[in-house]
Motif scaffolding. Structure first.
Motif, PDB file in Angstrom:
ATOM      1  N   ILE A 220     -33.860 -12.753 -26.054  1.00 60.02           N
ATOM      2  CA  ILE A 220     -34.280 -11.640 -25.211  1.00 60.02           C
ATOM      3  C   ILE A 220     -34.715 -12.151 -23.843  1.00 60.02           C
ATOM      4  O   ILE A 220     -34.354 -11.588 -22.813  1.00 60.02           O
ATOM      5  N   GLY A 221     -35.459 -13.239 -23.845  1.00 60.49           N
ATOM      6  CA  GLY A 221     -36.010 -13.761 -22.600  1.00 60.49           C
ATOM      7  C   GLY A 221     -34.957 -14.232 -21.612  1.00 60.49           C
ATOM      8  O   GLY A 221     -35.183 -14.205 -20.406  1.00 60.49           O
ATOM      9  N   LEU A 222     -33.816 -14.690 -22.103  1.00 57.39           N
ATOM     10  CA  LEU A 222     -32.776 -15.177 -21.187  1.00 57.39           C
ATOM     11  C   LEU A 222     -31.703 -14.129 -20.943  1.00 57.39           C
ATOM     12  O   LEU A 222     -31.272 -13.926 -19.809  1.00 57.39           O
TER      13      LEU A 222
ATOM     14  N   ILE B 180     -31.645  -3.450 -24.539  1.00 55.63           N
ATOM     15  CA  ILE B 180     -31.138  -2.310 -23.753  1.00 55.63           C
ATOM     16  C   ILE B 180     -32.270  -1.716 -22.917  1.00 55.63           C
ATOM     17  O   ILE B 180     -32.119  -1.464 -21.716  1.00 55.63           O
ATOM     18  N   ALA B 181     -33.424  -1.516 -23.564  1.00 56.99           N
ATOM     19  CA  ALA B 181     -34.547  -0.900 -22.859  1.00 56.99           C
ATOM     20  C   ALA B 181     -34.975  -1.755 -21.673  1.00 56.99           C
ATOM     21  O   ALA B 181     -35.238  -1.244 -20.584  1.00 56.99           O
ATOM     22  N   LEU B 182     -35.021  -3.069 -21.879  1.00 54.27           N
ATOM     23  CA  LEU B 182     -35.426  -3.969 -20.795  1.00 54.27           C
ATOM     24  C   LEU B 182     -34.463  -3.873 -19.625  1.00 54.27           C
ATOM     25  O   LEU B 182     -34.872  -3.831 -18.465  1.00 54.27           O
ATOM     26  N   VAL B 183     -33.156  -3.847 -19.941  1.00 54.80           N
ATOM     27  CA  VAL B 183     -32.160  -3.796 -18.872  1.00 54.80           C
ATOM     28  C   VAL B 183     -32.284  -2.487 -18.108  1.00 54.80           C
ATOM     29  O   VAL B 183     -32.281  -2.461 -16.878  1.00 54.80           O
TER      30      VAL B 183
ATOM     31  N   ALA C 136     -39.822 -11.114 -19.273  1.00 51.69           N
ATOM     32  CA  ALA C 136     -39.114 -10.576 -20.442  1.00 51.69           C
ATOM     33  C   ALA C 136     -39.714 -11.122 -21.733  1.00 51.69           C
ATOM     34  O   ALA C 136     -39.897 -10.387 -22.711  1.00 51.69           O
ATOM     35  N   ILE C 137     -40.043 -12.400 -21.740  1.00 49.74           N
ATOM     36  CA  ILE C 137     -40.648 -12.993 -22.941  1.00 49.74           C
ATOM     37  C   ILE C 137     -41.987 -12.328 -23.227  1.00 49.74           C
ATOM     38  O   ILE C 137     -42.320 -12.004 -24.374  1.00 49.74           O
TER      39      ILE C 137
END
Lengths: 310, 460
Positions: free
Chosen positions: B257-259, B324-327, B388-389
């Motif tokens: 997720i972090g990358l 998806i939510a992060l993007v 993100a992490i």
């Protein structure tokens, strides 16, 4: 100035409307609803409940009703907490979150400005290194870890001393607020320290400081009247987003320290798909944040005469 | 007629072309490109370099680690639950368990142990107390201070004839304090109680040794022999799962997720911002208004809402919804930044010069726009990774992110927090991993920004 304020407010209203609409349609597209669960024992009861809450109508009609009620400031009744109005939930629990948030922002802003100014004054000397090390730590460690470590330390401290220095969890007195607020504010404090340091360094090397020195002003006066005042400006701009992050980011701290804030209710409502509570809290928080950012922008224009608001 | 000596008569040779001689000054040092220069500056920054090594080590830990440490992160070792790293893991081989009748080997008087207290069972026997109608038996891990702090009630009898008990409840090798309290006919404590101390030792039966494959030849074992239980270098969690294996599994999720999330939303943000910047005018202002809206959304509220909207079904890990939510929520910052850069570069003199020289659109984009924004994008990317992490850890921590039993550093911290007071290692290790990773990416980001931005370098 007034024109600018007006324009920003209109923009803010549109943003809040956007937030409300996005949340409304997103939420209603989630599989499941607040009535699934043990409450709806059979089809008849379920149909009755749906009719009572208006969930049987077309979505667009529900949206219309919601919008009309929202304009009147009415968010309806919670689906999962019997006979509790969403407005009551907000009224009771937001002050708790807000108190915690204000205290955390105060810690963060005062601490950040103070530490930042100190590191800049002691640039490349021991205090600078120590504070910058702590700052890096503050940015890199998540708040729930700070919360855990804080509690652990407190438990051991209370044990060792034989009396309670600060309560480990709970809410009520000022003593309950100190540790959670500090934990909540630490990340922002670290960030502000870093910002203050670089802005202070920039100010210190500027021409007007040299002029002030040449005029023979005392170092204290230069520091308070020229350096601090000018260096604080960029820090103030991040205050708006910082308030936003702190007030909504209080969930974790509220969870760990068992604080009855609004964040906990929001998470709970999302898990239970309590439509009205989700809508109420989202719109409330959204308007709050949008308003905060506008206020900070206006304050910025007022403090720094160079910024022309248009 | 006197001739002017300084004026030479011209010869035909003077009109020959000069040839390859150059009037330009000779280069003393080899010329270095922008990126070589930046790399040099980064290498000079010790903190950034160390961070880079840490990140490389982290990658090795995540991707090569599971090949070396081949322990299933979901495997439970029920003999060793919540043990700290480096805990004693000797166990003594004993006979298989047989139920106790409460009489055999019960010589002696008072409140006493029968046989050795082991993790298999602790056998207790007491004499009939004179005033007691019934008994209540307690177990505690601290020496009891008063009648009302005797610990966990294990047994309550309804007569005073039952005077033996075999404790088999979740025993671990440590010291327990057992108390027997007399009750009156109403079942109230009479105030009469007796306490004894039991130092429980860890034991294991031959069958268990065999089924777990702890030694080569289990049949040669005699009661009283010592065997070593499985080794857990970083201890185990509250379900007896190996911490090291779980940290590696969690690293995969957290780094995935972090990358990947930053990579995706930065790419989208770059495309969006660059389009807005290129097209400018009406399209630009509409596009940026939309970006402003997304920025104005309360981030955490919407992250939590998205988690529900995308829905984590039973058995799913919740990684993809989070991605998806992060993007969806994080791209506007990059878009704004890139748009600003593009607008700025468009007005630069060198771009106008290139235009005058007849440079094509593609040339301008490839040679001027992209190389000049790449530095900023790289820095954004590095700073987006820790964010993100953090977001993953935060959401998993409040129970709205990666769903258990999938391990992520955030969900592990969440589990660790519950047992923090007794087994701090379960919180400390995942927390340490998050902190070190975020620290390394932050320092690397700082270093990159200083190395790539000449302006930053001069002011700090």
């Amino acid at each position: 100035m007034w024109m600018y304020t007006f324009k920003r407010l209109i923009q803010g209203v549109i943003t809040v409307w956007f937030i409300a609409t996005a949340t409304f349609f997103g939420m209603h597209n989630v599989p499941g609803d607040p009535l699934s669960g043990e409450r709806a024992a059979n089809e008849t009861i379920r149909a009755n409940l749906e009719a009572r809450y208006g969930l049987d109508r077309p979505l667009i009609e529900q949206y219309g009703i919601f919008m009309r009620n929202m304009l009147r400031g009415d968010f309806g009744i919670s689906y999962t907490q019997q006979n509790r109005e969403v407005n009551d939930i907000i009224r009771e629990h937001f002050p708790v979150s807000a108190t915690l948030g204000v205290l955390a922002v105060l810690f963060a802003a005062l601490g950040g400005i103070l530490w930042g100014a100190l590191t800049a004054l002691y640039r490349n000397r021991l205090p600078d290194y120590i504070i910058m090390f702590l700052v890096i730590l503050g940015i890199s460690v998540p708040s729930f870890v700070f919360a855990g470590i804080g509690q652990l330390t407190l438990v051991n401290l209370n044990d060792a001393l034989g009396f309670s220095v600060l309560p480990v969890a709970g809410w009520g007195t000022v003593a309950h607020m100190l540790l959670p607020a500090l934990v909540l504010g630490l990340g922002t404090m670290a960030y502000m320290t870093r910002l203050m340091r670089s802005s202070m360094l920039e100010v210190m090397s500027s021409d007007y400081i040299r002029t002030a020195k040449a005029k023979g002003l005392s170092p204290t006066r230069i520091f308070t009247r020229h350096q601090l005042r000018n260096a604080v400006l960029p820090v103030i701009t991040v205050l708006g987003p910082a308030i936003a992050a702190i007030t909504t980011g209080g969930f974790v701290v509220e969870l760990v320290f068992a604080i009855p804030g609004l964040g906990r209710y929001f998470v709970q409502a999302v898990q239970q798909l309590d439509y009205t509570v989700i809508m109420g809290t989202t719109v409330f928080y959204g308007s709050f944040l949008v308003f905060m950012v506008i206020v900070v922008d206006l304050v910025y224009g007022w403090i720094d005469p160079r910024v022309r608001l248009q | 007629m006197a001739t002017n000596k300084t004026i030479r008569t011209l010869r035909p040779a003077d009109f020959e072309p000069l040839g390859d001689q150059s009037s330009a000054p000779l280069l003393v040092r080899p010329s270095r490109s922008y990126w070589q220069d930046a790399w040099g500056r980064l290498k000079a920054n010790k903190r950034a370099l160390v961070s880079l090594y840490i990140i490389i080590a982290l990658m090795i830990f995540t991707f090569i680690g599971p090949l070396v440490w081949r322990v299933d992160p979901a495997l439970q070792d029920i003999d060793q639950i919540s043990i700290a790293p480096g805990a004693d893991r000797r166990a003594i081989v004993v006979e298989p368990f047989e139920a106790w009748d409460g009489l055999s080997g019960a010589e002696g008087s008072g409140f006493r142990l029968v046989g050795e207290p082991t993790t298999q069972s602790v056998r207790l026997k007491w004499d009939v107390m004179p005033a007691a109608e019934a008994y209540r038996l307690y177990r505690n891990i601290y020496p009891p201070q008063s009648l009302f702090a005797l610990g966990l009630p294990l047994l309550e009898t309804n007569n005073n004839q039952q005077t033996a008990y075999e404790d088999r409840l979740d025993l671990s090798p440590k010291t327990y304090y057992y108390s027997i309290a007399a009750l009156d006919e109403l079942g109230q404590l009479t105030g009469d109680y007796d306490t004894l101390t039991a130092d429980v030792t860890r034991v294991i039966t031959v069958n268990e040794v065999r089924s777990r494959g702890l030694v080569e030849n289990p049949d040669a074992l005699q009661p009283g022999d010592q065997v070593m239980l499985k080794w857990h270098p970083l201890g185990t969690d509250y379900l007896g799962r190996d911490m090291l294996a779980r940290l590696m599994a969690g690293a995969r999720v957290s780094l995935f997720i972090g990358l990947l999330a930053p990579l995706m939303f930065v790419t989208f943000g770059v495309l969006y911002g660059a389009t807005a910047g290129f097209l400018s005018g009406r399209v630009d202002s509409v596009m940026m208004r939309f970006a402003d809206f997304v920025v104005a959304l309360p981030f955490l509220l919407f992250m939590i809402l998205f988690q529900v909207v995308f829905g984590i079904g039973p058995g799913e890990s919740g990684i993809i919804p989070m991605l998806i939510a992060l993007v969806i929520l994080s791209w506007p910052a990059t878009a704004r930044l890139v748009r600003g850069q593009i607008l700025q570069i468009r007005e630069e003199a060198y771009v106008s010069a290139a235009r005058l020289l007849g440079a094509s659109h593609n040339y301008l984009i490839l040679r001027h726009m992209i190389p000049n924004t790449l530095g900023v994008i790289l820095v954004t990317l590095t700073f987006a990774v820790p964010t993100a992490i953090f977001t993953e850890a935060f959401l998993s921590f409040i129970g709205m992110g990666v769903a258990p039993p999938t391990a992520s550093w955030g969900s592990m911290s969440n589990e660790g927090l519950k047992t923090m007071l007794t087994h701090p290692h379960e919180l400390i290790f995942p927390a340490l991993m998050i902190s070190i990773t975020v620290l390394a990416f932050n320092l690397l980001g700082d270093g990159l920004r200083d190395a790539l931005d000449a302006k930053m370098r001069s002011s700090e």
